[in-house]
Motif scaffolding. Structure first.
Motif, PDB file in Angstrom:
ATOM      1  N   HIS A  42      -1.419  -6.196  -0.883  1.00  0.00           N
ATOM      2  CA  HIS A  42      -1.136  -6.816   0.411  1.00  0.00           C
ATOM      3  C   HIS A  42      -2.468  -6.993   1.160  1.00  0.00           C
ATOM      4  CE1 HIS A  42       0.274  -7.169   4.543  1.00  0.00           C
ATOM      5  NE2 HIS A  42       1.470  -7.470   4.048  1.00  0.00           N
ATOM      6  N   PRO A  43      -2.626  -8.078   1.915  1.00  0.00           N
ATOM      7  CA  PRO A  43      -3.885  -8.291   2.651  1.00  0.00           C
ATOM      8  C   PRO A  43      -4.276  -7.114   3.555  1.00  0.00           C
ATOM      9  CG  PRO A  43      -2.535 -10.272   2.733  1.00  0.00           C
ATOM     10  CD  PRO A  43      -1.699  -9.202   2.082  1.00  0.00           C
ATOM     11  N   ASN A  44      -3.300  -6.435   4.165  1.00  0.00           N
ATOM     12  CA  ASN A  44      -3.623  -5.271   5.006  1.00  0.00           C
ATOM     13  C   ASN A  44      -4.208  -4.140   4.169  1.00  0.00           C
ATOM     14  OD1 ASN A  44      -2.529  -6.661   7.147  1.00  0.00           O
ATOM     15  ND2 ASN A  44      -0.762  -5.329   7.407  1.00  0.00           N
ATOM     16  N   VAL A  45      -3.641  -3.922   2.979  1.00  0.00           N
ATOM     17  CA  VAL A  45      -4.135  -2.869   2.087  1.00  0.00           C
ATOM     18  C   VAL A  45      -5.553  -3.205   1.644  1.00  0.00           C
ATOM     19  CG1 VAL A  45      -3.778  -1.724  -0.139  1.00  0.00           C
ATOM     20  CG2 VAL A  45      -1.817  -2.209   1.353  1.00  0.00           C
ATOM     21  N   ARG A  46      -5.778  -4.455   1.306  1.00  0.00           N
ATOM     22  CA  ARG A  46      -7.122  -4.900   0.899  1.00  0.00           C
ATOM     23  C   ARG A  46      -8.120  -4.685   2.042  1.00  0.00           C
ATOM     24  NH1 ARG A  46      -9.235  -4.474  -3.359  1.00  0.00           N
ATOM     25  NH2 ARG A  46     -10.995  -3.798  -2.183  1.00  0.00           N
ATOM     26  N   HIS A 106      -7.006  21.335   7.536  1.00  0.00           N
ATOM     27  CA  HIS A 106      -6.670  21.013   6.150  1.00  0.00           C
ATOM     28  C   HIS A 106      -7.883  20.417   5.428  1.00  0.00           C
ATOM     29  CE1 HIS A 106      -2.492  21.667   7.219  1.00  0.00           C
ATOM     30  NE2 HIS A 106      -2.726  20.958   8.304  1.00  0.00           N
ATOM     31  N   PRO A 107      -8.152  20.854   4.185  1.00  0.00           N
ATOM     32  CA  PRO A 107      -9.293  20.324   3.447  1.00  0.00           C
ATOM     33  C   PRO A 107      -9.128  18.859   3.046  1.00  0.00           C
ATOM     34  CG  PRO A 107      -8.044  21.854   2.073  1.00  0.00           C
ATOM     35  CD  PRO A 107      -7.459  21.916   3.442  1.00  0.00           C
ATOM     36  N   GLU A 108      -7.879  18.401   2.979  1.00  0.00           N
ATOM     37  CA  GLU A 108      -7.626  16.986   2.707  1.00  0.00           C
ATOM     38  C   GLU A 108      -6.402  16.573   3.498  1.00  0.00           C
ATOM     39  OE1 GLU A 108      -8.476  14.501  -1.020  1.00  0.00           O
ATOM     40  OE2 GLU A 108      -6.421  15.265  -1.332  1.00  0.00           O
ATOM     41  N   ILE A 109      -6.477  15.379   4.075  1.00  0.00           N
ATOM     42  CA  ILE A 109      -5.355  14.822   4.822  1.00  0.00           C
ATOM     43  C   ILE A 109      -5.090  13.416   4.293  1.00  0.00           C
ATOM     44  CG2 ILE A 109      -5.675  16.223   6.894  1.00  0.00           C
ATOM     45  CD1 ILE A 109      -7.272  13.947   8.127  1.00  0.00           C
ATOM     46  N   TRP A 110      -3.944  12.874   4.673  1.00  0.00           N
ATOM     47  CA  TRP A 110      -3.527  11.550   4.218  1.00  0.00           C
ATOM     48  C   TRP A 110      -3.240  10.663   5.413  1.00  0.00           C
ATOM     49  CZ3 TRP A 110      -3.210  10.097  -0.923  1.00  0.00           C
ATOM     50  CH2 TRP A 110      -3.453  11.127  -1.839  1.00  0.00           C
ATOM     51  N   ALA A 111      -3.746   9.434   5.363  1.00  0.00           N
ATOM     52  CA  ALA A 111      -3.548   8.467   6.437  1.00  0.00           C
ATOM     53  C   ALA A 111      -2.906   7.206   5.867  1.00  0.00           C
ATOM     54  CB  ALA A 111      -4.891   8.125   7.081  1.00  0.00           C
ATOM     55  N   ALA A 112      -2.287   6.434   6.749  1.00  0.00           N
ATOM     56  CA  ALA A 112      -1.647   5.181   6.332  1.00  0.00           C
ATOM     57  C   ALA A 112      -2.697   4.169   5.896  1.00  0.00           C
ATOM     58  CB  ALA A 112      -0.804   4.612   7.472  1.00  0.00           C
ATOM     59  N   GLY A 113      -2.270   3.300   4.978  1.00  0.00           N
ATOM     60  CA  GLY A 113      -3.188   2.331   4.398  1.00  0.00           C
ATOM     61  C   GLY A 113      -2.909   0.877   4.727  1.00  0.00           C
ATOM     62  N   GLY A 114      -2.270   0.587   5.868  1.00  0.00           N
ATOM     63  CA  GLY A 114      -2.087  -0.796   6.299  1.00  0.00           C
ATOM     64  C   GLY A 114      -0.674  -1.337   6.193  1.00  0.00           C
ATOM     65  N   VAL A 115       0.149  -0.719   5.354  1.00  0.00           N
ATOM     66  CA  VAL A 115       1.577  -1.049   5.232  1.00  0.00           C
ATOM     67  C   VAL A 115       2.321   0.268   5.007  1.00  0.00           C
ATOM     68  CG1 VAL A 115       1.213  -3.404   4.324  1.00  0.00           C
ATOM     69  CG2 VAL A 115       1.476  -1.483   2.731  1.00  0.00           C
ATOM     70  N   PRO A 116       3.630   0.325   5.268  1.00  0.00           N
ATOM     71  CA  PRO A 116       4.359   1.596   5.174  1.00  0.00           C
ATOM     72  C   PRO A 116       4.385   2.265   3.796  1.00  0.00           C
ATOM     73  CG  PRO A 116       5.554   0.083   6.585  1.00  0.00           C
ATOM     74  CD  PRO A 116       4.439  -0.697   5.946  1.00  0.00           C
ATOM     75  N   ARG A 117       4.035   1.573   2.725  1.00  0.00           N
ATOM     76  CA  ARG A 117       4.003   2.189   1.397  1.00  0.00           C
ATOM     77  C   ARG A 117       2.601   2.631   0.982  1.00  0.00           C
ATOM     78  NH1 ARG A 117       5.975  -1.755  -2.839  1.00  0.00           N
ATOM     79  NH2 ARG A 117       5.369  -0.016  -4.163  1.00  0.00           N
ATOM     80  N   ALA A 118       1.597   2.372   1.806  1.00  0.00           N
ATOM     81  CA  ALA A 118       0.206   2.638   1.428  1.00  0.00           C
ATOM     82  C   ALA A 118      -0.351   3.834   2.194  1.00  0.00           C
ATOM     83  CB  ALA A 118      -0.655   1.408   1.687  1.00  0.00           C
ATOM     84  N   VAL A 119      -1.066   4.704   1.468  1.00  0.00           N
ATOM     85  CA  VAL A 119      -1.715   5.871   2.051  1.00  0.00           C
ATOM     86  C   VAL A 119      -3.062   6.082   1.369  1.00  0.00           C
ATOM     87  CG1 VAL A 119       0.420   7.054   2.697  1.00  0.00           C
ATOM     88  CG2 VAL A 119      -0.548   7.440   0.439  1.00  0.00           C
ATOM     89  N   PHE A 120      -3.926   6.838   2.024  1.00  0.00           N
ATOM     90  CA  PHE A 120      -5.181   7.209   1.366  1.00  0.00           C
ATOM     91  C   PHE A 120      -5.591   8.616   1.783  1.00  0.00           C
ATOM     92  CE2 PHE A 120      -6.660   5.237   5.300  1.00  0.00           C
ATOM     93  CZ  PHE A 120      -7.715   6.044   5.697  1.00  0.00           C
TER      94      PHE A 120
END
Length: 162
Positions: free
Chosen positions: A4-8, A129-143
């Protein structure tokens, strides 16, 4: 299949900033099998604690966007945040306001990859936390990332937001 363009846009922003995950490796956006619209759903999908999810919340600060990256285990105390910033009010942004300023939908707002930089606050609890997760531009994307990396790649400020 092309992302998806947002993920890119988010992946490009991570690469341009040299974004890293908790192990120090380059951070990569991951696409989950299903959308995760809550911190609890994201934590369950990733097999992590809910506090490791960095919720990206956009607020309307007198017509300007404010991005608050808060631990999934917290709720933002808008009165506290407004007082800390010297604002009279801070309100939850409408979906239209969020998309206008981030180019991303609610539920998928990433900490970066926006049309222009957004003032950002990062919850002090994310550093637990030593590692956290954030959204990646769409509701199915994380990093994956870290609190220190979020601070660096967003040029944000650490704050007590809960």
């Amino acid at each position: 299949m092309q992302p998806h363009p947002n993920v890119r846009a988010v992946q490009d922003a991570l690469e341009n900033a040299g974004g890293r995950d908790g192990s120090g490796a380059p951070s990569r956006v991951r696409i989950l099998p299903e959308a995760v619209h809550t911190a609890a759903a994201a934590a369950a999908a990733l097999g992590v604690e809910v506090g490791q999810i960095a919720n990206s919340l956009i607020f309307d600060a007198g017509g300007e966007p404010l991005l608050v990256l808060t631990s999934g285990a917290h709720r933002v105390d808008t009165a506290r945040v407004a007082a800390g910033l010297g604002l009279t009010a801070l309100t939850r942004a409408t979906p239209e306001f969020v998309r206008e300023h981030t180019g991303q939908p609610i539920g998928g707002v990433a900490p970066l990859g926006h049309p222009k930089p957004i003032r950002t606050l990062i919850d002090t609890a994310l550093a637990d936390h030593p590692e956290i997760w954030a959204a990646g531009g769409v509701p199915r994307a994380v990093f994956p990332t870290t609190s220190a990396e979020l601070l660096r790649i967003t040029a944000g400020s650490i704050a007590e937001v809960a």
